[in-house]
Enzyme design. Structure first.
Site, PDB file in Angstrom:
ATOM      1  N   ASP A  19       0.979  -0.975   0.156  1.00  0.00           N
ATOM      2  CA  ASP A  19      -0.150  -0.195  -0.022  1.00  0.00           C
ATOM      3  C   ASP A  19       0.956   1.151   0.023  1.00  0.00           C
ATOM      4  OD1 ASP A  19      -2.305   1.711   0.683  1.00  0.00           O
ATOM      5  OD2 ASP A  19      -1.599   1.706   2.629  1.00  0.00           O
ATOM      6  N   ASP A  21      -0.270   5.275   1.038  1.00  0.00           N
ATOM      7  CA  ASP A  21      -0.437   6.043   2.107  1.00  0.00           C
ATOM      8  C   ASP A  21      -0.493   5.377   3.477  1.00  0.00           C
ATOM      9  OD1 ASP A  21      -0.566   8.273   0.944  1.00  0.00           O
ATOM     10  OD2 ASP A  21      -2.692   8.211   0.640  1.00  0.00           O
ATOM     11  N   ARG A  28      -0.503  11.269   1.891  1.00  0.00           N
ATOM     12  CA  ARG A  28      -0.105  12.096   0.877  1.00  0.00           C
ATOM     13  C   ARG A  28       1.039  12.989   0.712  1.00  0.00           C
ATOM     14  NH1 ARG A  28      -0.454  12.181  -2.861  1.00  0.00           N
ATOM     15  NH2 ARG A  28      -1.025  14.006  -3.919  1.00  0.00           N
ATOM     16  N   ARG A 143     -10.659  17.479  -0.500  1.00  0.00           N
ATOM     17  CA  ARG A 143      -9.412  17.226  -0.522  1.00  0.00           C
ATOM     18  C   ARG A 143      -8.137  18.383  -0.752  1.00  0.00           C
ATOM     19  NH1 ARG A 143      -8.494  11.812  -1.236  1.00  0.00           N
ATOM     20  NH2 ARG A 143      -6.085  12.425  -2.021  1.00  0.00           N
ATOM     21  N   ASP A 190     -13.492   5.663  -0.346  1.00  0.00           N
ATOM     22  CA  ASP A 190     -13.845   5.296  -1.919  1.00  0.00           C
ATOM     23  C   ASP A 190     -15.179   4.509  -1.969  1.00  0.00           C
ATOM     24  OD1 ASP A 190     -11.291   6.265  -2.269  1.00  0.00           O
ATOM     25  OD2 ASP A 190     -10.248   4.376  -1.797  1.00  0.00           O
ATOM     26  N   THR A 235      -2.657 -14.021  -0.757  1.00  0.00           N
ATOM     27  CA  THR A 235      -1.647 -13.052  -0.281  1.00  0.00           C
ATOM     28  C   THR A 235      -1.159 -13.766   1.053  1.00  0.00           C
ATOM     29  OG1 THR A 235      -2.868 -11.608   0.757  1.00  0.00           O
ATOM     30  CG2 THR A 235      -2.370 -11.181  -1.505  1.00  0.00           C
TER      31      THR A 235
END
Length: 262
Positions: A19, A21, A28, A143, A190, A235
């Site tokens: 991943d 962030d 960010r 944002r 999201d 995974t």
């Protein structure tokens, strides 16, 4: 010679997938040079890749300069893997509008705008909905907020569950519509079609026949945007709390002789 052959096989057959962030970088922000250097050292032993919810430009900005990211990582999966790069080459790109259709997409956008219009927060800024290829990113504060405003909202969200309540409202409104929702980072969540979470990238990796895919992420609890891929049987999932923790975990697994140095 046998050790060299074994090491070469591991490099070809083992993938470390990260991943972005909270795992390789602060949210960010750009990657720390020491973390970046360690990843290249790790790349001498295994293949490495990233899978992030952000678009390619944001990932590239955080992990390098310009298009360096596709040279520094064997695999780059942007927007949960709906935009895919392998060994520096664009493989495929999917779009949410083609999958959902314009009517459902507009219903979703209109509902989010109406919901956010009624929210009273300490601060609101801009870019409340970011339209990406594989998802919509929804941010109640916007944002374009500063880092200080981002932290302020995050602390408020922990207390008042702003994003959690928003997602519950969406689940009720769009039940049975094939949509999924996941929390990521500090200020947003999201929305994407069912099956378009970070596991999406695993389908393309299946054909590469890795012996082991290690996944490292920080949002690995249910509702987090790393949960599905972390828990997927394809995974080996590792939950981390910071970029430094990620480096330490990798040292312990792939460089046990130097793990004590961190």
């Amino acid at each position: 010679m046998a050790v060299t052959a074994q090491a070469a096989r591991r490099k070809e057959r083992v993938l470390c997938l990260f991943d972005v962030d909270g795992t390789l970088t602060p949210a960010r922000q750009k990657i720390d040079p020491e973390v970046a250097a360690f990843l290249q050292k790790l790349r001498s032993r295994v293949q490495i890749g990233v899978v992030g919810g952000s678009d390619y430009c944001k990932i590239a900005e955080q992990l390098g300069d310009g298009d360096e990211v596709i040279e520094k990582f064997d695999y780059v999966f942007a927007e949960n893997g709906t935009v895919q790069y392998k060994h520096g080459r664009l493989l495929s790109k999917q779009t949410i509008q083609n999958h959902l259709g314009e009517e459902l997409l507009q219903d979703l956008i209109n509902f989010c705008l109406s919901y956010m219009a009624l929210l009273r927060l300490p601060k609101k800024r801009g870019t409340f909905i970011e339209f990406r290829n594989g998802m919509l990113n929804i941010s109640p504060i916007g944002r374009s907020c500063t880092l200080e405003e981002r932290i302020e909202f995050s602390e408020l969200d922990k207390k008042e569950k702003i994003r959690e309540k928003f997602v519950e409202a969406l689940k009720t409104e769009f039940a049975g519509k094939g949509l999924r929702f996941s929390r990521g980072g500090m200020i947003s969540f999201d929305v994407f079609p069912e099956g378009w979470d970070k596991r999406y990238c695993l389908d393309s990796l299946d054909q590469d026949s890795f012996d082991t895919i290690h996944f490292f992420g920080n949002e690995t609890s249910p509702g987090g945007n790393d949960f599905e891929i972390f828990a997927d049987p394809r995974t080996v999932g590792h939950s981390v709390v910071s970029p430094q923790d990620t480096v330490q975990r990798c040292r312990e697994i792939f460089f046990p002789e130097t793990a004590h140095e961190a």
